[in-house]
Design an enzyme around this catalytic site. Sequence first.
Site, PDB file in Angstrom:
ATOM      1  N   SER A  47       0.816  -1.213   0.000  1.00  0.00           N
ATOM      2  CA  SER A  47       0.000   0.000   0.000  1.00  0.00           C
ATOM      3  C   SER A  47       0.850   1.265   0.000  1.00  0.00           C
ATOM      4  CB  SER A  47      -0.909   0.008   1.234  1.00  0.00           C
ATOM      5  OG  SER A  47      -0.145  -0.016   2.425  1.00  0.00           O
ATOM      6  N   LYS A  48       2.122   1.148   0.368  1.00  0.00           N
ATOM      7  CA  LYS A  48       2.980   2.331   0.471  1.00  0.00           C
ATOM      8  C   LYS A  48       3.325   2.938  -0.885  1.00  0.00           C
ATOM      9  CE  LYS A  48       3.304   2.190   4.981  1.00  0.00           C
ATOM     10  NZ  LYS A  48       2.693   3.222   5.828  1.00  0.00           N
ATOM     11  N   ASP A  49       3.086   2.211  -1.970  1.00  0.00           N
ATOM     12  CA  ASP A  49       3.253   2.813  -3.305  1.00  0.00           C
ATOM     13  C   ASP A  49       2.396   4.063  -3.435  1.00  0.00           C
ATOM     14  OD1 ASP A  49       4.864   0.694  -3.939  1.00  0.00           O
ATOM     15  OD2 ASP A  49       3.602  -0.086  -5.548  1.00  0.00           O
TER      16      ASP A  49
END
Length: 346
Positions: A47-49
């Site tokens: 999710s950090k993208d």
Amino acid sequence: MDPKIQAHANILELIGNTPLVSLSRITAGFKGEYYAKLEAFNPGHSSKDRIAHHIINEAEKQGILRPGNTIIETTSGNTGFSLAMVSIIKGYECILAVSSKSSRDKIDMLRTMGAKVYVCPAHVSADDPRSYYQVAKRLHGEIKGSVYINQYFNQLNIQAHYDSTGPEIWQQTGGQITHLVACSGTGGTISGTARYLKEQNPAIRILGVDAYGSVLKKYHETGELDTEEIYPYRIEGLGKNLIPDATDFDIIDQFIKVTDEESAHMARELCKTEGIFAGYTSGAAMQAVRQLEAAGEFTADSRVVIIFPDHGSRYMSKVYSDQWMEDQGFFDSQNVGEPEKVQYVK
């Protein structure tokens, strides 16, 4: 690019629009319906993208980031990987201060992606000069032309998920979501997603997952930062020994704590029941669902979305290693190790 060729300009165009998958086997006997938001389908496998791309784009628009600058960040691994990936495409140097709690797999991937990595001791206070927070700040002060992303105190962390994860879940569930379950570390994922969903339907329950050894649950309930609650734990990507500004505590209805051991076994159970090779933090989120269901949180009408933040490949030397599980004391009479399934033909 030839308009007849159906290709993306670069890998960053693949960020977002991750799938929602029904969970029917691991939730057998539970009241309600359960769906996993599989963030491992982002190109950087987490999710950090979303926040890496959003924060860097905004910094460029505001003139904070310019060609030749260096990006500096504090990370448990996933944000660092995403920043390194975005930096490659956009032409920035990337320096990361990483907690020693991060798996060897994550550290190796960061290095492979061209980032310079400083591994800092995990079990020191946030204001200790050796902590990854302070090391990142020091490097930012020393390196001319550097930009410190500072995800823990960056409101763009929340905005990235408000703009993308929240709308995606609302659309994918046709507005039928009744509960969101998400782990809370920096708090950006749960806060941004929840903010959007609550605007659509204030009755949606927002359930945060915390770790034993972290201060978030008690702070949410009392407004007090209790340092007596802080002690080492193994799960990566959730819990904190400080209070991040990127967490909107007012929008979270309840926190629930999970153990290192149960979360590790739950990650393995997800593989064996649903065929989902998810990370340690995803195991924590699913374990929280099991505890909440047992406590009567859900009804037959519940439509529960659980955010699975990353991919199991980042934990091969941890929860998916029998040796690591044995070393942690996680194999006992209830949870024994796998029998040997690999045979070498001579």
